[in-house]
Design a protein around this motif. Structure first.
Motif, PDB file in Angstrom:
ATOM      1  N   PRO A   1       0.756  -1.428   0.024  1.00  0.00           N
ATOM      2  CA  PRO A   1      -0.061   0.140   0.016  1.00  0.00           C
ATOM      3  C   PRO A   1       0.874   1.217  -0.018  1.00  0.00           C
ATOM      4  CG  PRO A   1      -1.032  -1.554   1.426  1.00  0.00           C
ATOM      5  CD  PRO A   1       0.089  -2.211   1.074  1.00  0.00           C
ATOM      6  N   ILE A   2       1.937   1.309   0.771  1.00  0.00           N
ATOM      7  CA  ILE A   2       2.871   2.497   0.845  1.00  0.00           C
ATOM      8  C   ILE A   2       3.388   2.663  -0.566  1.00  0.00           C
ATOM      9  CG2 ILE A   2       5.000   1.460   1.424  1.00  0.00           C
ATOM     10  CD1 ILE A   2       5.485   3.717   3.421  1.00  0.00           C
ATOM     11  N   GLU A   3       3.468   1.704  -1.163  1.00  0.00           N
ATOM     12  CA  GLU A   3       4.140   2.074  -2.597  1.00  0.00           C
ATOM     13  C   GLU A   3       2.918   2.280  -3.762  1.00  0.00           C
ATOM     14  OE1 GLU A   3       7.515  -1.201  -2.637  1.00  0.00           O
ATOM     15  OE2 GLU A   3       5.673  -1.950  -3.053  1.00  0.00           O
ATOM     16  N   MET A   4       1.470   2.695  -3.142  1.00  0.00           N
ATOM     17  CA  MET A   4       0.518   3.015  -4.235  1.00  0.00           C
ATOM     18  C   MET A   4       0.121   4.440  -4.024  1.00  0.00           C
ATOM     19  SD  MET A   4      -1.701  -0.290  -3.832  1.00  0.00           S
ATOM     20  CE  MET A   4      -1.242  -2.156  -3.693  1.00  0.00           C
ATOM     21  N   SER A   5      -0.419   4.963  -5.071  1.00  0.00           N
ATOM     22  CA  SER A   5      -1.012   6.376  -4.882  1.00  0.00           C
ATOM     23  C   SER A   5      -2.159   6.260  -4.178  1.00  0.00           C
ATOM     24  CB  SER A   5      -1.325   6.969  -6.195  1.00  0.00           C
ATOM     25  OG  SER A   5      -2.264   6.209  -6.799  1.00  0.00           O
ATOM     26  N   GLY A   6      -2.868   7.346  -3.527  1.00  0.00           N
ATOM     27  CA  GLY A   6      -4.216   7.202  -2.971  1.00  0.00           C
ATOM     28  C   GLY A   6      -5.379   6.565  -3.780  1.00  0.00           C
TER      29      GLY A   6
ATOM     30  N   MET B   1      -8.309  16.257  -8.269  1.00  0.00           N
ATOM     31  CA  MET B   1      -8.235  15.621  -9.499  1.00  0.00           C
ATOM     32  C   MET B   1      -8.592  14.401  -9.598  1.00  0.00           C
ATOM     33  SD  MET B   1      -5.641  18.101 -11.611  1.00  0.00           S
ATOM     34  CE  MET B   1      -5.883  17.194 -13.235  1.00  0.00           C
ATOM     35  N   VAL B   2      -7.753  13.593  -8.619  1.00  0.00           N
ATOM     36  CA  VAL B   2      -7.910  12.001  -8.312  1.00  0.00           C
ATOM     37  C   VAL B   2      -9.413  11.615  -8.084  1.00  0.00           C
ATOM     38  CG1 VAL B   2      -7.118   9.825  -7.193  1.00  0.00           C
ATOM     39  CG2 VAL B   2      -5.434  11.523  -7.930  1.00  0.00           C
ATOM     40  N   ARG B   3      -9.961  12.504  -6.879  1.00  0.00           N
ATOM     41  CA  ARG B   3     -11.120  12.042  -6.538  1.00  0.00           C
ATOM     42  C   ARG B   3     -12.136  12.304  -7.665  1.00  0.00           C
ATOM     43  NH1 ARG B   3     -13.520  14.377  -1.106  1.00  0.00           N
ATOM     44  NH2 ARG B   3     -15.776  13.643  -1.138  1.00  0.00           N
ATOM     45  N   ALA B   4     -12.217  13.005  -8.662  1.00  0.00           N
ATOM     46  CA  ALA B   4     -13.081  13.293  -9.717  1.00  0.00           C
ATOM     47  C   ALA B   4     -13.017  11.987 -10.514  1.00  0.00           C
ATOM     48  CB  ALA B   4     -12.670  14.391 -10.305  1.00  0.00           C
ATOM     49  N   GLU B   5     -11.794  11.563 -10.827  1.00  0.00           N
ATOM     50  CA  GLU B   5     -11.558  10.502 -11.658  1.00  0.00           C
ATOM     51  C   GLU B   5     -12.122   9.256 -11.015  1.00  0.00           C
ATOM     52  OE1 GLU B   5      -7.599   7.504 -13.356  1.00  0.00           O
ATOM     53  OE2 GLU B   5      -7.349   9.705 -12.340  1.00  0.00           O
ATOM     54  N   VAL B   6     -12.003   9.120  -9.802  1.00  0.00           N
ATOM     55  CA  VAL B   6     -12.260   7.795  -9.142  1.00  0.00           C
ATOM     56  C   VAL B   6     -13.832   7.785  -8.855  1.00  0.00           C
ATOM     57  CG1 VAL B   6     -12.110   6.213  -6.974  1.00  0.00           C
ATOM     58  CG2 VAL B   6     -10.122   7.502  -8.156  1.00  0.00           C
ATOM     59  N   GLN B   7     -14.579   9.058  -8.707  1.00  0.00           N
ATOM     60  CA  GLN B   7     -15.991   9.005  -8.530  1.00  0.00           C
ATOM     61  C   GLN B   7     -16.617   8.671  -9.710  1.00  0.00           C
ATOM     62  OE1 GLN B   7     -16.547  13.252  -8.100  1.00  0.00           O
ATOM     63  NE2 GLN B   7     -16.494  13.089  -5.888  1.00  0.00           N
TER      64      GLN B   7
ATOM     65  N   VAL C   1     -24.447  -6.292  -0.287  1.00  0.00           N
ATOM     66  CA  VAL C   1     -24.504  -4.960   0.144  1.00  0.00           C
ATOM     67  C   VAL C   1     -22.953  -4.276   0.124  1.00  0.00           C
ATOM     68  CG1 VAL C   1     -25.378  -3.297   1.593  1.00  0.00           C
ATOM     69  CG2 VAL C   1     -26.420  -5.320   1.458  1.00  0.00           C
ATOM     70  N   LEU C   2     -22.886  -3.347  -0.506  1.00  0.00           N
ATOM     71  CA  LEU C   2     -21.522  -2.623  -0.496  1.00  0.00           C
ATOM     72  C   LEU C   2     -21.662  -1.337   0.211  1.00  0.00           C
ATOM     73  CD1 LEU C   2     -18.599  -2.654  -1.631  1.00  0.00           C
ATOM     74  CD2 LEU C   2     -19.431  -1.263  -3.411  1.00  0.00           C
ATOM     75  N   LEU C   3     -20.851  -0.999   1.405  1.00  0.00           N
ATOM     76  CA  LEU C   3     -21.099   0.000   2.430  1.00  0.00           C
ATOM     77  C   LEU C   3     -19.576   0.841   2.185  1.00  0.00           C
ATOM     78  CD1 LEU C   3     -22.087  -1.848   5.664  1.00  0.00           C
ATOM     79  CD2 LEU C   3     -23.447  -0.587   3.966  1.00  0.00           C
ATOM     80  N   LEU C   4     -19.745   2.086   2.000  1.00  0.00           N
ATOM     81  CA  LEU C   4     -18.799   2.927   1.717  1.00  0.00           C
ATOM     82  C   LEU C   4     -18.882   4.130   2.337  1.00  0.00           C
ATOM     83  CD1 LEU C   4     -19.783   1.981  -1.418  1.00  0.00           C
ATOM     84  CD2 LEU C   4     -17.705   2.564  -1.977  1.00  0.00           C
ATOM     85  N   ASP C   5     -17.542   4.358   3.234  1.00  0.00           N
ATOM     86  CA  ASP C   5     -17.815   5.284   4.452  1.00  0.00           C
ATOM     87  C   ASP C   5     -16.825   6.258   3.858  1.00  0.00           C
ATOM     88  OD1 ASP C   5     -17.899   6.960   6.666  1.00  0.00           O
ATOM     89  OD2 ASP C   5     -17.653   5.754   7.984  1.00  0.00           O
ATOM     90  N   GLU C   6     -17.190   7.354   3.444  1.00  0.00           N
ATOM     91  CA  GLU C   6     -16.349   8.611   3.008  1.00  0.00           C
ATOM     92  C   GLU C   6     -15.079   7.954   2.112  1.00  0.00           C
ATOM     93  OE1 GLU C   6     -16.793  11.780   3.295  1.00  0.00           O
ATOM     94  OE2 GLU C   6     -17.955  12.258   4.945  1.00  0.00           O
ATOM     95  N   PRO C   7     -15.349   7.364   1.170  1.00  0.00           N
ATOM     96  CA  PRO C   7     -14.335   6.375   0.502  1.00  0.00           C
ATOM     97  C   PRO C   7     -13.398   7.324  -0.232  1.00  0.00           C
ATOM     98  CG  PRO C   7     -16.243   6.238  -0.765  1.00  0.00           C
ATOM     99  CD  PRO C   7     -16.583   6.852   0.547  1.00  0.00           C
ATOM    100  N   LEU C   8     -13.818   8.561  -0.537  1.00  0.00           N
ATOM    101  CA  LEU C   8     -12.614   9.258  -1.503  1.00  0.00           C
ATOM    102  C   LEU C   8     -12.425  10.544  -0.826  1.00  0.00           C
ATOM    103  CD1 LEU C   8     -14.933   9.044  -4.956  1.00  0.00           C
ATOM    104  CD2 LEU C   8     -13.347   7.421  -4.033  1.00  0.00           C
ATOM    105  N   GLY C   9     -12.840  10.513   0.524  1.00  0.00           N
ATOM    106  CA  GLY C   9     -12.382  11.811   1.172  1.00  0.00           C
ATOM    107  C   GLY C   9     -11.077  12.334   1.312  1.00  0.00           C
ATOM    108  N   ALA C  10     -10.343  11.333   1.518  1.00  0.00           N
ATOM    109  CA  ALA C  10      -8.512  11.436   1.452  1.00  0.00           C
ATOM    110  C   ALA C  10      -8.001  11.840   0.319  1.00  0.00           C
ATOM    111  CB  ALA C  10      -7.965  10.443   2.396  1.00  0.00           C
ATOM    112  N   LEU C  11      -8.717  11.743  -0.810  1.00  0.00           N
ATOM    113  CA  LEU C  11      -8.080  11.942  -2.315  1.00  0.00           C
ATOM    114  C   LEU C  11      -7.794  13.349  -2.518  1.00  0.00           C
ATOM    115  CD1 LEU C  11      -9.588   9.190  -4.223  1.00  0.00           C
ATOM    116  CD2 LEU C  11      -7.714   9.060  -2.900  1.00  0.00           C
ATOM    117  N   ASP C  12      -6.849  13.855  -3.544  1.00  0.00           N
ATOM    118  CA  ASP C  12      -7.032  15.254  -3.936  1.00  0.00           C
ATOM    119  C   ASP C  12      -8.053  15.416  -5.018  1.00  0.00           C
ATOM    120  OD1 ASP C  12      -5.844  15.104  -7.080  1.00  0.00           O
ATOM    121  OD2 ASP C  12      -4.154  14.119  -5.773  1.00  0.00           O
TER     122      ASP C  12
END
Length: 248
Positions: free
Chosen positions: A132-137, A168-174, A155-166
């Motif tokens: 994990p330390i070798e991966m991006s957010g 631009m990355v957040r928009a892509e993952v969204q 069921v898939l539960l997601l608790d603020e899954p993208l909150g820690a991303l910058d």
């Protein structure tokens, strides 16, 4: 799928959940939104059995959660948290296959499932050999999503899954997550504090305040048919924050 019936949960005498009754409908993406401390994450704790209600009941497919059934029910849930929650001493692949190995899936079945998830999440296969330390957010969150989907949960539960991303990355993952939800049509419950993110994902949006659900409906309902003055205040605060964030 899930039902909370007159559920109350307090900490040090202060209600985090205040008499909520809620049905999570199958096949929908339900988004919980609201200010910090409104009870969003507490609802997740109750759904997973990590928390017990002070009063009321939490049920999954008409079965009330208790010590006798919670472990079997948890195997039908996939869970993604804000920072991914990956084990740092395991590679991505080892994180993803962890529960499948515990359940003694054959190696061929594990590898086939991982291959399917690589295609679904569009993650480069070599990333799974990294720690994990070798991966991006964004890469860590894709691996975390793969782990959550490994057992093909109901069921898939997601608790603020993208909150820690910058941003631009957040928009892509969204965009990728939205496409995955559309493709899988699973029951999804997602917690966020971001109204734009909620609007992107939600079939149904629940706005919370002080442990209660203030409005339950579509994003259009929130904007066009607010049921409480707080709804308008919340929207205004979100729009102001977005405007300030856009100023260079």
């Amino acid at each position: 799928m899930f039902r909370l019936d007159c559920v109350t949960k307090s900490y040090s005498g202060k209600p985090a959940i205040d008499g909520i009754t809620l049905d999570i409908r199958p096949g929908e993406t339900t988004v919980l939104i609201g200010p910090s401390g409104c009870g969003k994450t507490t609802i997740f704790g109750l759904m997973t059995g990590l928390l017990k209600p002070d009063s009321g009941t939490v049920s999954f497919e008409d079965t009330i959660l208790d010590a006798n059934n919670i472990y079997s029910i948890r195997r039908r849930l996939g869970y993604v948290i804000q920072d991914g929650g990956l084990f740092l001493h395991l590679t991505g692949r080892e994180n993803v296959r962890l529960m499948a190995k515990y359940l003694k899936w054959p190696a061929a079945r594990i590898n086939e499932r991982i291959a399917d998830l690589i295609t679904l999440t569009r993650l480069s296969p070599e990333m799974l050999e990294r720690y994990p330390i070798e991966m991006s957010g964004g890469q860590r969150q894709r691996v975390s999503l793969m782990r959550a989907l490994m057992l093909d949960p109901d069921v898939l539960l997601l608790d603020e899954p993208l909150g820690a991303l910058d941003p631009m990355v957040r928009a892509e993952v969204q965009d990728e997550l939205a496409a995955i939800f559309q493709r899988l049509r699973k029951t999804v419950v997602l917690v966020t504090h971001d109204l734009n993110e909620a609007a992107l994902f939600a079939d149904r949006l629940l706005l919370m305040r002080n442990g209660r659900i203030i409005q339950d409906g579509s994003t259009a309902d929130l904007f066009e048919r607010p049921t409480d003055p707080f709804v308008t205040q919340f929207i205004g605060a979100q729009q102001k924050r977005a405007l300030i964030g856009a100023i260079p």
